[in-house]
Write an enzyme that holds these catalytic residues in place. Structure first.
Site, PDB file in Angstrom:
ATOM      1  N   CYS A   1       0.985  -1.008   0.146  1.00  0.00           N
ATOM      2  CA  CYS A   1      -0.086   0.272   0.414  1.00  0.00           C
ATOM      3  C   CYS A   1       1.025   1.155   0.347  1.00  0.00           C
ATOM      4  O   CYS A   1       1.030   1.968   0.638  1.00  0.00           O
ATOM      5  CB  CYS A   1      -0.679   0.061   0.825  1.00  0.00           C
ATOM      6  SG  CYS A   1      -2.103  -1.213   1.389  1.00  0.00           S
ATOM      7  N   ALA A   2       1.611   1.499  -1.210  1.00  0.00           N
ATOM      8  CA  ALA A   2       2.543   2.123  -0.806  1.00  0.00           C
ATOM      9  C   ALA A   2       2.531   3.865  -1.420  1.00  0.00           C
ATOM     10  O   ALA A   2       2.807   4.527  -0.012  1.00  0.00           O
ATOM     11  CB  ALA A   2       3.427   1.906  -2.481  1.00  0.00           C
TER      12      ALA A   2
ATOM     13  N   GLY B   1       4.599   6.654  -1.434  1.00  0.00           N
ATOM     14  CA  GLY B   1       5.822   6.588  -1.165  1.00  0.00           C
ATOM     15  C   GLY B   1       7.582   6.633   0.491  1.00  0.00           C
ATOM     16  O   GLY B   1       8.253   6.589  -0.329  1.00  0.00           O
ATOM     17  N   GLY B   2       6.601   7.612   0.764  1.00  0.00           N
ATOM     18  CA  GLY B   2       7.222   7.870   2.047  1.00  0.00           C
ATOM     19  C   GLY B   2       8.402   6.347   2.945  1.00  0.00           C
ATOM     20  O   GLY B   2       9.036   6.765   3.199  1.00  0.00           O
ATOM     21  N   LYS B   3       7.411   5.112   3.044  1.00  0.00           N
ATOM     22  CA  LYS B   3       7.951   4.304   3.651  1.00  0.00           C
ATOM     23  C   LYS B   3       8.943   3.637   2.723  1.00  0.00           C
ATOM     24  O   LYS B   3       9.770   2.607   2.737  1.00  0.00           O
ATOM     25  CB  LYS B   3       7.111   3.391   4.440  1.00  0.00           C
ATOM     26  CG  LYS B   3       6.006   4.176   5.302  1.00  0.00           C
ATOM     27  CD  LYS B   3       4.712   3.469   5.796  1.00  0.00           C
ATOM     28  CE  LYS B   3       4.684   4.383   7.811  1.00  0.00           C
ATOM     29  NZ  LYS B   3       3.966   5.296   7.111  1.00  0.00           N
TER      30      LYS B   3
ATOM     31  N   ASP C   1       0.064   0.114  -5.084  1.00  0.00           N
ATOM     32  CA  ASP C   1      -1.477   1.398  -4.898  1.00  0.00           C
ATOM     33  C   ASP C   1      -2.234   0.712  -5.746  1.00  0.00           C
ATOM     34  O   ASP C   1      -2.185   0.679  -6.996  1.00  0.00           O
ATOM     35  CB  ASP C   1      -0.415   2.399  -4.708  1.00  0.00           C
ATOM     36  CG  ASP C   1      -1.146   2.938  -3.609  1.00  0.00           C
ATOM     37  OD1 ASP C   1      -1.468   3.086  -2.486  1.00  0.00           O
ATOM     38  OD2 ASP C   1      -2.437   3.240  -3.668  1.00  0.00           O
TER      39      ASP C   1
ATOM     40  N   ASP D   1      10.231  -0.317  -8.087  1.00  0.00           N
ATOM     41  CA  ASP D   1       9.405  -1.180  -9.261  1.00  0.00           C
ATOM     42  C   ASP D   1       8.405  -0.929  -8.843  1.00  0.00           C
ATOM     43  O   ASP D   1       7.473  -1.840  -8.011  1.00  0.00           O
ATOM     44  CB  ASP D   1       9.821  -2.583  -9.296  1.00  0.00           C
ATOM     45  CG  ASP D   1       8.834  -2.959 -10.183  1.00  0.00           C
ATOM     46  OD1 ASP D   1       7.903  -1.794 -11.507  1.00  0.00           O
ATOM     47  OD2 ASP D   1       9.148  -4.081 -11.020  1.00  0.00           O
TER      48      ASP D   1
ATOM     49  N   CYS E   1      -1.582   4.076  11.227  1.00  0.00           N
ATOM     50  CA  CYS E   1      -1.590   5.453  11.637  1.00  0.00           C
ATOM     51  C   CYS E   1      -2.541   5.146  12.834  1.00  0.00           C
ATOM     52  O   CYS E   1      -3.153   6.759  12.211  1.00  0.00           O
ATOM     53  CB  CYS E   1      -0.983   6.385  11.034  1.00  0.00           C
ATOM     54  SG  CYS E   1      -2.021   6.861   9.676  1.00  0.00           S
TER      55      CYS E   1
END
Length: 405
Positions: free
Chosen positions: A232-233, A236-238, A256, A278, A354
């Site tokens: 669940c990108a 893309g922070g993580k 995603d 990727d 979160c």
């Protein structure tokens, strides 16, 4: 404090878009700040901080102002006048500002401050839900902490620099930062500043990421050369943090359901020098089903209520609806069962949210472990983070390992 009419009007415009048009406060502020390019840092700070504070305490200010939604423009000025009086700001002699009974405002504030749902400005249903889930003491402490302004926290991009070099580079640009004990890559700004205009940001030396959020990628225990899937990108922070921890070696598949978010991830990855990502849009179940049993590490940063990050998104309190909680719990239930199949035997998975609600967190993990899909997994460790205890966003993360058979 000298008040400028155009700045106050900008706040009123922002409140109208947030409260009446249903737009998100952070996007609204970005939009409103573009109205006048002559506004300096102090002007922009006044608009953003005043808007956020009024969104944060909407219920309290509206109750004192004796107004009800939907709010017309005069209502919003009345609410703003309440904010100003409580801040000790002398009200200007403008036609938009009605004669304001300051003593009555302060008296009403003292009276309402004894009742948590008004003092901390939360809807009844959220207050009741969180008391039931966390208990009176923890919830009272947590909502007080979540109503504080979020600090600006940076994560050093180790693909390009070190924390010490980043501190020096930012100092050369006039921005002071401090390390945070227990967070190896984090730097805190004691004073707010627009870090996005710095050369250090443009060169990809850092990302803005809360300290709690920075713990999630670390929790996954990735190694260079592995195949890692961020299911669940989002933007893309993580994923970017994982790429740095992998030292750009191996394959990091970032998935995603929203292609627009993955485009933002690509842009950020170019800036950060993250070359092993990727991105794959989930436009059918085939996208993740063909990965079953193939990944050394899987991150499920699941969609959630966001109740742990109210400091950053104060309008969550007003946009969230009771039926959404049950809906998202069902989505999480399905996601963990589907995406856990991507983990290969002997591999590891992190489930994270979160949120601070057990039904989205440890209850969800316990349910998974008791299911057929979770029968080969064991819980290695879990971490519950509360703003009231750790000082940063509320988060949950669980590390699970799949049997090697």
């Amino acid at each position: 404090m000298k008040l400028h009419r155009n700045l106050v009007f900008a706040v009123i415009d922002a409140l109208n878009l947030t409260f009446n048009e249903g737009e998100y406060a952070d996007k609204v502020i970005q939009k409103v700040l573009k109205i006048d390019k002559r506004w300096g840092a102090r002007d922009r700070g006044f608009i953003a901080e005043t808007t956020y504070e009024m969104v944060r305490y909407k219920r309290l200010y509206a109750e004192i102002a004796e107004i009800k939604a939907p709010y017309n423009r005069q209502d919003l000025f009345r609410m703003w006048a309440v904010w100003a009086v409580l801040k000790g700001i002398k009200l200007p002699d403008w036609k938009q500002i009605e004669p304001t009974p300051e003593r009555r405002i302060k008296g009403k504030f003292d009276e309402l401050s004894k009742i948590r749902k008004f003092k901390e400005a939360v809807p009844d249903w959220i207050d009741e839900l969180c008391v039931k889930a966390l208990g009176e003491k923890l919830w009272s402490a947590e909502i007080t902490a979540l109503n504080k302004q979020a600090e600006v926290i940076l994560r050093t991009n180790t693909l390009k620099t070190t924390k010490e070099k980043l501190r020096k580079a930012l100092l050369d640009e006039g921005i002071v930062t401090e390390p945070i004990k227990g967070y190896p890559l984090a730097l805190r700004l004691p004073e707010r500043a627009n870090v996005f205009v710095t050369d250090s940001f443009k060169k990809g030396y850092f990302e803005v990421q809360d300290a709690s959020s920075q713990l999630v990628a670390e929790f996954l225990d990735v190694k260079p050369g592995q195949r890692v899937v961020d299911t669940c990108a989002g933007a893309g922070g993580k994923s970017l943090h994982l790429a740095a921890l992998m030292e750009n070696k191996g394959q990091l598949i970032a998935m995603d359901i929203y292609g627009s978010k993955l485009k933002e991830l690509k842009r950020r990855a170019r800036r950060d020098g993250a070359h092993n990502i990727d991105p794959r849009e989930i436009d059918s179940t085939k996208v993740f089903k063909k990965l079953y049993g193939s990944a050394d590490r899987v991150l499920i940063d699941a969609p959630c209520t966001g109740l742990g990050v109210i400091r950053r998104n104060p309008d969550t309190k007003w946009k969230l609806q009771p039926e959404f909680v049950d809906k998202i719990v069902k989505v999480q239930h399905d996601i963990i069962r589907s995406y856990s199949k991507i983990v290969k035997p002997g591999g590891k998975m992190v489930y994270a949210t979160c949120s601070i609600l057990p039904k989205e967190n440890n209850d969800q993990v316990a349910s998974f472990l008791a299911s057929e899909e979770g029968s080969d997994f064991t819980l290695v460790k879990e971490k519950k983070i509360y703003a009231s205890k750790d000082g940063f966003d509320g988060f949950y993360m669980a590390l699970l390992e799949k049997a090697n058979k």
